[in-house]
Scaffold this active site. Structure first.
Site, PDB file in Angstrom:
ATOM      1  N   GLU A 146      51.231  24.846  47.829  1.00  0.00           N
ATOM      2  CA  GLU A 146      49.809  25.197  47.809  1.00  0.00           C
ATOM      3  C   GLU A 146      49.197  25.065  49.202  1.00  0.00           C
ATOM      4  O   GLU A 146      48.429  25.924  49.637  1.00  0.00           O
ATOM      5  CB  GLU A 146      49.045  24.308  46.814  1.00  0.00           C
ATOM      6  N   ASP A 291      57.318  33.749  40.535  1.00  0.00           N
ATOM      7  CA  ASP A 291      56.700  34.982  41.045  1.00  0.00           C
ATOM      8  C   ASP A 291      56.819  35.193  42.555  1.00  0.00           C
ATOM      9  O   ASP A 291      57.369  36.184  43.034  1.00  0.00           O
ATOM     10  CB  ASP A 291      55.230  35.063  40.610  1.00  0.00           C
ATOM     11  N   GLU A 395      45.437  33.030  30.412  1.00  0.00           N
ATOM     12  CA  GLU A 395      46.548  32.500  31.206  1.00  0.00           C
ATOM     13  C   GLU A 395      47.902  32.890  30.601  1.00  0.00           C
ATOM     14  O   GLU A 395      48.832  33.238  31.319  1.00  0.00           O
ATOM     15  CB  GLU A 395      46.416  30.978  31.336  1.00  0.00           C
ATOM     16  N   GLU A 414      45.567  38.095  40.639  1.00  0.00           N
ATOM     17  CA  GLU A 414      46.791  38.928  40.561  1.00  0.00           C
ATOM     18  C   GLU A 414      46.543  40.337  40.059  1.00  0.00           C
ATOM     19  O   GLU A 414      47.123  41.310  40.574  1.00  0.00           O
ATOM     20  CB  GLU A 414      47.846  38.231  39.679  1.00  0.00           C
TER      21      GLU A 414
HETATM   22  C1  DMJ Z   1      47.071  31.810  44.392  1.00  0.00           C
HETATM   23  O1  DMJ Z   1      47.020  30.601  45.042  1.00  0.00           O
HETATM   24  C2  DMJ Z   1      48.183  32.681  44.888  1.00  0.00           C
HETATM   25  O2  DMJ Z   1      47.926  34.007  44.543  1.00  0.00           O
HETATM   26  C3  DMJ Z   1      49.522  32.278  44.356  1.00  0.00           C
HETATM   27  O3  DMJ Z   1      50.528  33.178  44.723  1.00  0.00           O
HETATM   28  C4  DMJ Z   1      49.504  32.154  42.857  1.00  0.00           C
HETATM   29  N1  DMJ Z   1      48.432  31.367  42.388  1.00  0.00           N
HETATM   30  C5  DMJ Z   1      47.110  31.563  42.920  1.00  0.00           C
HETATM   31  C6  DMJ Z   1      46.257  32.547  42.211  1.00  0.00           C
HETATM   32  O4  DMJ Z   1      46.439  32.679  40.884  1.00  0.00           O
END
Ligand code: DMJ
Length: 566
Positions: A146, A291, A395, A414
């Protein structure tokens, strides 16, 4: 299917962009149109401009409220108009503490959105605030993934935008600027390194204390995306400062993950132990936990040009299609159910869950970058229908029961991201309509007293008092770029790439060079020499030039099966 030839994937995006644009004389009035085609086939110019303005207003409502009520804290509480930092009283509250670290997160994450909006004055002011007031020397235990995507990526992006001699967004460089953001990036990344040094496999520990390194008794289970989505930011930093340690660490982690693929299926699981290398979670899918691992294999290749990254992406993409894809073989022809990528068991490849998650909506964007356009169109259409059903994406959505399994929506980007990338690639007005639906939903369902709030449950639209930093860095940015067709990012789309947190990085020859070995790439870089050719128009059938991206009867098929009115 992605070509296995070593074609530059960015060029594929450009080729598709050429297919539907004015060069190909987009004219949807050519055929008798049904109701859905009429509705989605055009969007008046004045409406597009209104949507652009409304998106700008949305960003500034969130940003100004953050600055007024929350800064220098990490996040805005948009309902009670206050700031939020790490939960020091409850260290096990990883939902908060993995992300917030007492470093003005939202301000840093929003820097390049200010540039995209052309707000030179506020950008410079924000840069100054970050440089003068933010320190990473904090007793905060945060998730490396993060902090990497939200902070490191943002700092690198802002530094590179400032240093761009062409100044496409205006003169972003404060007179006194001397590379301080890059120094901060370097300092932050050095605090991530204990995560690698302390592990027995080379996979990083998921968390570090920014001051003290990996805490005693720290958890050793990491999601695959957490361990394997560091290469883009780490590689850019290494190449900027000439220190290979970051890129090497990220590459080593990717190689370790690669070796841990299941011997029968070739699939990766979603959670792995960094000391034993054993899989703790055996779910394989394209959403949460995995992902950005796939996304960064492709994006690392686009940025740095190493064939091994593209090879790994192609291998995994082939397996994703082989094991996870259900439904009719060709999205836009033939009969059968609408295609769907399900979560499978990494050992057998059999269906593992009956839910898909909202993070999977980004996969259509990865498919655009990979040049697999029909699949991208198809993947996106499913999430659009789910969005229409609830007004946002839950979600988790159970595709068997046609109902949400996990109800919240934290303003995730997304679906907006893939909508934007599909519009860039096709220029089909359908995606502007989708963007309008997204903007309306955000304004009608998530707008709070002083910002935009997380939806607690899509069933009753109750709100939670949290605005995550990605709302300003990604959701607003992608939506704005969708409507701002003349933005420098769009005009020069072959020169930019987005990180997984939506931060803009240049595609440049110098990024394909490493000062620490002789493996230099040619300066006649095809990425920089790309031309959109009229000849591209001949590459696809006439019918596909004039209609909706997904043929209307297939769009109606999904909407009927989910009980949605288009
Ligand atoms: C963001 O911090 C980024 O897009 C990450 O790749 C996935 N999670 C969050 C948004 O949902």
């Amino acid at each position: 299917m992605v070509s296995t030839l070593s074609v530059y994937v960015v060029l594929l995006q450009i080729v598709f962009q050429g297919l539907y644009t004015s060069e190909c004389a987009f004219n949807i009035f050519r055929y008798p149109l049904n109701r859905v085609e009429k509705k989605y086939g055009t969007l008046p110019e004045n409406e597009r401009l209104r949507l652009k303005k409304d998106t700008r207003d949305m960003f500034y409502f969130g940003y100004n409220s953050y600055m007024k009520y929350a800064y220098p804290k990490d996040e805005l509480n948009p309902i009670y108009c206050s700031g939020r930092g790490p939960d020091r009283d409850n260290p096990s509250n990883i939902n908060i503490n993995d992300i917030l670290g007492d470093y003005s997160l939202t301000l840093i994450d929003a820097l390049d959105t200010l540039a995209v909006l052309g707000d030179v004055v506020e950008f410079r002011k924000a840069v100054q605030l970050v440089i003068e007031n933010v320190s990473f020397d904090k007793n905060s235990t945060v998730q490396v993934f993060e902090a990497n995507i939200r902070l490191l990526g943002a700092l690198l992006s802002a530094h590179l935008l400032i240093r761009d001699e062409n100044q496409p967004f205006g003169d972003l460089e404060p007179e006194w600027y001397d590379g301080e953001l890059l120094e901060m990036a370097s300092d932050l990344a050095s605090r991530f390194l204990p995560a690698f040094d302390n592990s027995k496999t080379g996979l990083p520990y998921p968390r570090v204390n920014l001051r003290d390194g990996v805490p005693e008794g720290s958890r050793t289970d990491t999601c695959t995306a957490g361990a394997g989505s560091l290469l883009v930011e780490f590689g850019v930093l290494s190449r900027l400062i000439g220190d290979p340690v970051y890129e090497m660490s990220a590459r080593r982690a990717n190689k370790v993950l690669w070796k841990l693929r299941n011997s029968k299926t070739g699939l990766l699981g979603n959670v792995v132990d960094v000391n034993t290398g054993k899989w703790v979670g055996e779910l394989s899918g394209v959403g949460a936990g995995l992902d950005s691992f796939y996304e960064y294999l492709l994006k690392a290749y686009i940025l740095f040009g190493h064939p091994e990254d593209y090879f790994m992406f192609n291998e995994t993409y082939t397996l994703i299609k082989q094991y996870m894809r259900r439904g009719r073989p060709n999205c836009n022809s033939g009969t059968g159910d609408h295609p769907l990528y399900v979560n499978v068991d990494m050992k057998s490849g059999g269906t593992h869950t009956t839910w898909i998650d909202s993070l999977q909506a980004a996969f259509a964007g990865v498919q655009v970058l990979a040049g697999d356009m029909e699949e991208a169109i198809c993947t996106h259409a499913l999430y659009y229908t789910i969005w229409k059903k609830y007004g946002v994406l839950p979600e988790r959505f159970n595709w068997q029961r046609i109902s949400p399994d996990v109800m919240f929506y934290p303003l995730r980007p997304e679906f907006v991201e893939s909508t934007y990338l599909l519009y860039q690639a096709t220029k089909n007005p359908f995606y502007l309509h989708v963007g309008r639906d997204i903007l309306n939903s955000l304004n009608n369902l998530t707008k709070a007293q002083c910002g935009y709030a997380t939806i607690h449950s899509v069933l009753d639209m109750t709100l939670e008092d949290r605005m995550e930093s990605f709302f300003l860095s990604e959701t607003c940015k992608y939506l704005y770029l969708l409507f701002d067709v003349e933005n420098p990012v769009n005009i020069n789309s072959h020169r930019y790439m987005f990180t997984t947190e939506g931060h803009i990085l240049p595609l440049a020859t110098w990024l394909r060079q490493k000062s620490w070995d002789a493996d230099l790439f040619s300066s006649t870089d095809p990425v920089l020499q790309a031309n959109i050719s009229q000849a591209n128009c001949a590459a696809i059938s006439e019918e596909r030039l004039y209609g909706l991206p997904l043929k209307s009867h297939y769009l109606e098929q999904i909407s009927v099966s989910l009980g949605v009115d288009l």
